[in-house]
Motif scaffolding. Structure first.
Motif, PDB file in Angstrom:
ATOM      1  N   PRO A   1      -5.195   3.483  -6.754  1.00  0.00           N
ATOM      2  CA  PRO A   1      -5.439   2.956  -5.412  1.00  0.00           C
ATOM      3  C   PRO A   1      -5.741   4.051  -4.392  1.00  0.00           C
ATOM      4  CG  PRO A   1      -3.146   2.622  -6.065  1.00  0.00           C
ATOM      5  CD  PRO A   1      -3.859   3.164  -7.261  1.00  0.00           C
ATOM      6  N   LEU A   2      -5.473   5.299  -4.746  1.00  0.00           N
ATOM      7  CA  LEU A   2      -5.731   6.376  -3.796  1.00  0.00           C
ATOM      8  C   LEU A   2      -7.208   6.722  -3.713  1.00  0.00           C
ATOM      9  CD1 LEU A   2      -2.731   8.780  -4.544  1.00  0.00           C
ATOM     10  CD2 LEU A   2      -2.842   6.818  -3.022  1.00  0.00           C
TER      11      LEU A   2
ATOM     12  N   GLN B   1      -1.003  -4.673  -8.416  1.00  0.00           N
ATOM     13  CA  GLN B   1      -0.798  -3.238  -8.231  1.00  0.00           C
ATOM     14  C   GLN B   1      -1.608  -2.499  -9.290  1.00  0.00           C
ATOM     15  OE1 GLN B   1       0.769  -1.892  -5.725  1.00  0.00           O
ATOM     16  NE2 GLN B   1       1.441  -3.862  -4.921  1.00  0.00           N
TER      17      GLN B   1
ATOM     18  N   LYS C   1       0.825  -1.207   0.000  1.00  0.00           N
ATOM     19  CA  LYS C   1       0.000   0.000   0.000  1.00  0.00           C
ATOM     20  C   LYS C   1       0.865   1.266   0.000  1.00  0.00           C
ATOM     21  CE  LYS C   1      -3.978  -2.172   0.239  1.00  0.00           C
ATOM     22  NZ  LYS C   1      -4.938  -2.136  -0.867  1.00  0.00           N
TER      23      LYS C   1
ATOM     24  N   THR D   1       1.937  11.935  -6.389  1.00  0.00           N
ATOM     25  CA  THR D   1       0.564  11.868  -6.897  1.00  0.00           C
ATOM     26  C   THR D   1      -0.407  12.458  -5.878  1.00  0.00           C
ATOM     27  OG1 THR D   1       1.232   9.766  -7.889  1.00  0.00           O
ATOM     28  CG2 THR D   1      -1.101  10.292  -7.955  1.00  0.00           C
ATOM     29  N   THR D   2      -0.177  12.094  -4.617  1.00  0.00           N
ATOM     30  CA  THR D   2      -1.057  12.573  -3.545  1.00  0.00           C
ATOM     31  C   THR D   2      -1.062  14.103  -3.498  1.00  0.00           C
ATOM     32  OG1 THR D   2      -0.521  10.578  -2.310  1.00  0.00           O
ATOM     33  CG2 THR D   2      -1.559  12.372  -1.082  1.00  0.00           C
TER      34      THR D   2
ATOM     35  N   THR E   1      -0.250   4.423  -9.452  1.00  0.00           N
ATOM     36  CA  THR E   1      -0.079   5.310  -8.303  1.00  0.00           C
ATOM     37  C   THR E   1      -1.317   6.107  -7.930  1.00  0.00           C
ATOM     38  OG1 THR E   1       0.787   7.064  -9.711  1.00  0.00           O
ATOM     39  CG2 THR E   1       2.390   5.573  -8.719  1.00  0.00           C
ATOM     40  N   LEU E   2      -2.167   6.423  -8.888  1.00  0.00           N
ATOM     41  CA  LEU E   2      -3.347   7.232  -8.543  1.00  0.00           C
ATOM     42  C   LEU E   2      -4.568   6.387  -8.207  1.00  0.00           C
ATOM     43  CD1 LEU E   2      -4.768   9.936  -8.158  1.00  0.00           C
ATOM     44  CD2 LEU E   2      -5.196  10.009 -10.613  1.00  0.00           C
TER      45      LEU E   2
ATOM     46  N   THR F   1       2.215   4.649  -0.844  1.00  0.00           N
ATOM     47  CA  THR F   1       1.507   5.777  -1.436  1.00  0.00           C
ATOM     48  C   THR F   1       2.492   6.700  -2.147  1.00  0.00           C
ATOM     49  OG1 THR F   1      -0.188   5.701   0.263  1.00  0.00           O
ATOM     50  CG2 THR F   1       0.070   7.785  -0.900  1.00  0.00           C
ATOM     51  N   ALA F   2       2.191   7.016  -3.385  1.00  0.00           N
ATOM     52  CA  ALA F   2       3.029   7.960  -4.125  1.00  0.00           C
ATOM     53  C   ALA F   2       2.728   9.366  -3.617  1.00  0.00           C
ATOM     54  CB  ALA F   2       2.750   7.841  -5.616  1.00  0.00           C
TER      55      ALA F   2
END
Lengths: 482, 400
Positions: free
Chosen positions: B136-137, B130, A350, A356-357, B133-134, A352-353
């Protein structure tokens, strides 16, 4: 002139039966059966001090413009991050301006009153015009401890502004003294407490009256004028003893909500204050005290505007939204007090980038999508080309927040395969009445209770935990309105 | 105006490995197994293959993201190998590449091979992968069954079908496929089941129980294609030619625009219309002899019957219960067992569907052989109802 302009509260829906808690532990600690009364609030697995504070703040800001807010404070001793501004997460979730200061107030049980006092002083001193104070806690206690019976999860929020608002601030007094009734070292999970008789006799009874008397004196109010004495305390009858010492009628001591909620840590003085404001009549005087390495005491007087404040749950409405929980194991699991076999699907990384965030911060924290200025179509996420097949205008979308928009369940499933801390994992296509949709996690739901067409409201929750790196990410989920 | 693919390319040979839990071998061996059968069927040597398309989707399991796993396993003579991925529709994508290359005249003989080795992951179902990057947010924490199960709730709401009636209809979908799969020696799951068994199976994602979900299998399938002229010159008769090859992809409408009601596949309807037009089919319910559709879940197959314009809108439940799609029905569907029982090695599935249609059209389907089929349709879907890739291919005897 400064006062409280609005209040909000949030107590999580689950209420853990203390009888169930005591029965689960009686084999080990039979004495706990004496505490098998009432219930305590229990945060869902996807809630923490920040998400609960966000809910309380949304309740507080309901119907109020957020553009005026020029400062934000978040109080908690269970902040999810030791080094990342937690109030920044709160601020982003509330889509407050990025051009304001924010502060985390922590490390003592009185952090809630300290945050409130700081905001009042800032506005009073002209450093701000309208500031938001939120406090939330999800406290951790060892299994079979007294604390786990006393504690509850919850949050409260207050908006402070440069006018009388609903409760005018009359004065305060603070005492700072390193009286250590309990502590939690830097790398510790749980509190360590000292003997209760000493805390009571040398701490509470000696320190709190000093602060309250000082505040009353500065406010120019005598004890017998006080209509509500707000003081979180789990010792029976001690608040009454303190009230008497300060000349306050012991009858005016507010219920500590122990039977229905438990003590919500740094939030609790504010939770009790909100509860008091929901009962208070205009023109009443309130003392709020918060204890912890000293004491803050604040004096307020409610105004006629109190009765005009509507459209919010406060603490009472939140307490009324209740679901009894009798499964002690679930409490243990939600609080990381037992290690469940989560299966292979929980192994997915899990990570987190952060790039991107950050780039998508209004989308992820504020649930801000886009609305096409050409055709009016609301859409999530915001994109360069409009999704409406009859429009497809380029660069036509303005930011558009979905957080407070009414939604409906178009389709859904209860999924036993996908990993969830509270299976089955519910999710579905949520369509918004004013346009826009996305496939969304659904939370605070019992299997068998939802179907297509049901209304939902959006809430800010933990999306995933990255246990490997100690990170957690947040996003919005739908909650069915049953 | 493009003239379309109809009758420009013929299937020279096909092969398919045994599907299932192939603890005995890895991806390389699966590829060789399908390839050797296809080569024998085509009657050609390796040095006659001029270009290849390789489809495999779950790349983390050993084979990597290039074309060399195929080239190396088959010892191909340093020809171009293009690796393609389009979710679960990857196999159809490989076929499309090979067919287009032949139609374009870029080569005489091309190979399409799809393979997936899923059973080295340790997962019972599809491995949890997977998502970048975006996604899963913010995307819901779901699974394939949960995403496809969304169809059921929306379909019920739209057509006023009770939970019980829908559950029974989708159960019949699975019962039918198990009956068919039992007759297929290459199928993964070969045991017939009853409607009651299906309906009482453990819940995976409401309303889909265990038997509403397809098998997760290892396997490979291959097609060798050429022009009808070359095939004839090689002495082949009873040629099976490509009638239509269509692919439609979601563009965000279903997932972001409120015009989609969640009960059907927007892309499938588009791909089907285009395919019928390309193949010159006016009335699919009457003209399509048989189908292999993407029955990843029973509910997917049921709504697809409407999306392919075989059942009228809202009429799939009745057709399914009437046995319209059973082996002895008017349009037999999943005659080889489908994804449900033949199995679903992701990158191979589109080619596996074509393999069965090809065998049936040539009268070589053994115990499963249908009477005189003329037109076979494959529907291969990747993604989820709210965002997907949908391929519709039609093959048939030359001149039909």
């Amino acid at each position: 002139m400064v006062g409280i302009k609005a209040y909000g509260g949030y107590i999580p829906r689950l209420r853990l039966s203390r009888k169930a808690m005591a029965q689960a532990n009686a084999w080990f600690s039979p004495g706990l059966m004496g505490q098998a009364k009432g219930e305590r609030s229990l945060a869902n697995w996807d809630e923490d001090s920040v998400t609960m504070a966000v809910e309380a703040a949304r309740d507080c800001l309901n119907g109020t413009t957020r553009d005026d807010i020029d400062g934000v404070y978040f109080a908690s001793t269970t902040m999810p991050f030791a080094d990342r501004q937690n109030s920044g997460i709160l601020s982003a979730a509330l889509t407050l301006s990025e051009d304001i200061p924010a502060a985390d107030v922590t490390s003592s049980q009185r952090a809630g009153t300290t945050a409130l006092l700081t905001a009042l002083n800032a506005v009073n001193g002209g450093a701000g015009k309208c500031q938001l104070v939120a406090a939330g806690d999800k406290r951790k206690a060892r299994s079979a401890s007294n604390q786990e019976f006393q504690f509850g999860d919850g949050a409260a929020a207050l908006l402070v502004s440069g006018d009388d608002g609903i409760a005018r601030f009359l004065g305060s007094h603070s005492i700072t003294v390193d009286f250590v009734d309990h502590f939690r070292g830097e790398e510790e999970e749980f509190d360590y407490g000292w003997e209760e008789r000493w805390i009571r006799d040398e701490g509470l009874i000696k320190i709190v009256p000093r602060a309250v008397k000082g505040a009353l004196e500065k406010a120019g109010v005598s004890g017998d004028q006080i209509d509500h004495f707000v003081f979180p305390c789990t010792f029976p009858r001690i608040p009454q003893t303190i009230a008497k010492q300060c000349g306050i009628d012991p009858e005016k001591v507010r219920d500590n909500l122990g039977a229905v909620c438990g003590e919500t840590g740094t939030a609790h003085a504010l939770v009790m204050l909100v509860d008091a404001l929901q009962d208070a009549e205009p023109g009443q005087k309130i003392v709020v005290a918060g204890f912890g390495q000293g004491c803050d005491a604040l004096v307020f007087e409610t105004t006629p505007a109190l009765k005009d404040l509507s459209g919010r749950n406060g603490v009472k409405g939140s307490l009324a939204n209740r679901k009894e929980e009798t499964n002690y194991m679930k409490y243990l699991a939600f609080n990381g007090l037992v290690e469940l076999e989560k299966g292979m699907r929980a192994e997915v990384d899990k990570k987190t980038a952060l790039t991107t965030t950050y780039r998508k911060r209004d989308m992820l924290f504020g649930l801000v999508g886009g609305r096409c200025t050409k055709c009016g179509t609301a859409q999530f996420p915001r994109s360069r080309i409009c999704v409406n097949p009859n429009c497809q205008a380029v660069d036509s979308q303005e930011p558009y927040s979905f957080a407070d928009k009414k939604g409906q369940i178009l389709s859904w499933s209860a999924d036993y395969l996908a990993y969830s801390m509270d299976p089955p994992s519910h999710y579905g296509m949520i369509t918004f009445e004013e346009g826009g949709r996305f496939l969304c996690d659904i939370t605070d739901v019992e299997p068998g209770t939802i179907d297509s067409g049901m209304n939902v409201r959006m809430v800010f929750r933990i999306k995933d935990f990255d246990d490997r790196r100690g990170f957690r990410r947040y996003f919005w989920k739908a909650v069915p309105e049953l | 105006m493009a003239s379309g693919i109809k009758d420009k390319v013929a299937v020279l040979g096909m092969g398919c490995s045994k599907f299932g839990e192939r603890w005995d071998c890895g991806g390389e061996e699966l590829m060789v197994e399908a390839y050797l059968e296809a080569m024998e069927d085509a009657g050609i040597e390796t040095n006659q293959v001029e270009a290849a398309w390789f489809s495999t989707h779950i790349d983390e399991i050993g084979v990597g993201k290039g074309g060399t796993p195929l080239s190396t396993a088959l010892r191909l003579p340093n020809i171009p190998v293009t690796r393609v991925e389009n979710f679960c529709a990857s196999g159809s994508e490989a076929f499309r590449g090979a067919v287009y290359a032949v139609a374009a005249g870029a080569c005489d003989i091309a190979l399409a091979l799809g393979m997936e080795k899923l059973k080295d992951t340790g997962y019972g179902g599809l491995p949890a992968g997977q998502q970048g990057t975006l996604n899963p947010l913010w995307s819901a924490n779901g699974s394939a069954p949960g995403n496809f199960a969304q169809l059921a709730s929306a379909y019920r709401a739209k057509h006023g079908v009770s939970k019980e009636d829908l559950k029974r209809a989708i159960a019949h979908v699975s019962v039918k496929s198990h009956e068919n799969g039992a007759k297929n020696p290459k199928a993964h799951l070969r045991r017939p089941v009853t409607e009651e068994q299906v309906m009482n199976a453990p819940m995976i994602a409401e309303p889909l129980g265990l038997f509403d979900c397809c098998g997760v299998s290892d396997g490979a399938a291959a097609a060798i294609v050429t022009t009808p002229e070359i095939a004839k010159s090689m002495g082949k008769d009873n040629l099976i030619t490509v009638k239509a090859l269509q692919l439609a992809l979601s563009n965000g409408l279903e997932s972001q625009h409120n015009s989609w009601d969640g009960s059907y596949f927007h892309t499938a309807r588009i791909a089907a219309k285009r395919a019928y037009e390309e193949a010159g089919i006016k009335n699919p319910r009457e003209e399509v002899s048989m189908m292999e559709v993407h029955d990843c879940f029973s509910i997917t197959e049921m709504v697809t019957m409407e999306d392919l314009f075989i059942s009228p809108e809202g009429g799939a439940v009745k057709d399914v219960m009437d046995g319209f799609y059973d082996a002895d029905g008017q349009v037999p569907c999943q005659i080889d067992g489908g994804l449900k029982c033949f199995g679903h090695p992701i990158g191979a599935s589109g080619l596996r569907m074509l393999y069965e249609m090809y065998l049936q059209l040539q009268g070589r389907a053994g115990e499963r052989q249908l009477k005189d089929p003329k037109i076979g349709l494959t529907h291969n879907l990747g993604g989820a109802p709210m965002s997907n890739v949908c391929s519709v291919a039609i093959i048939g005897a030359q001149g039909v």
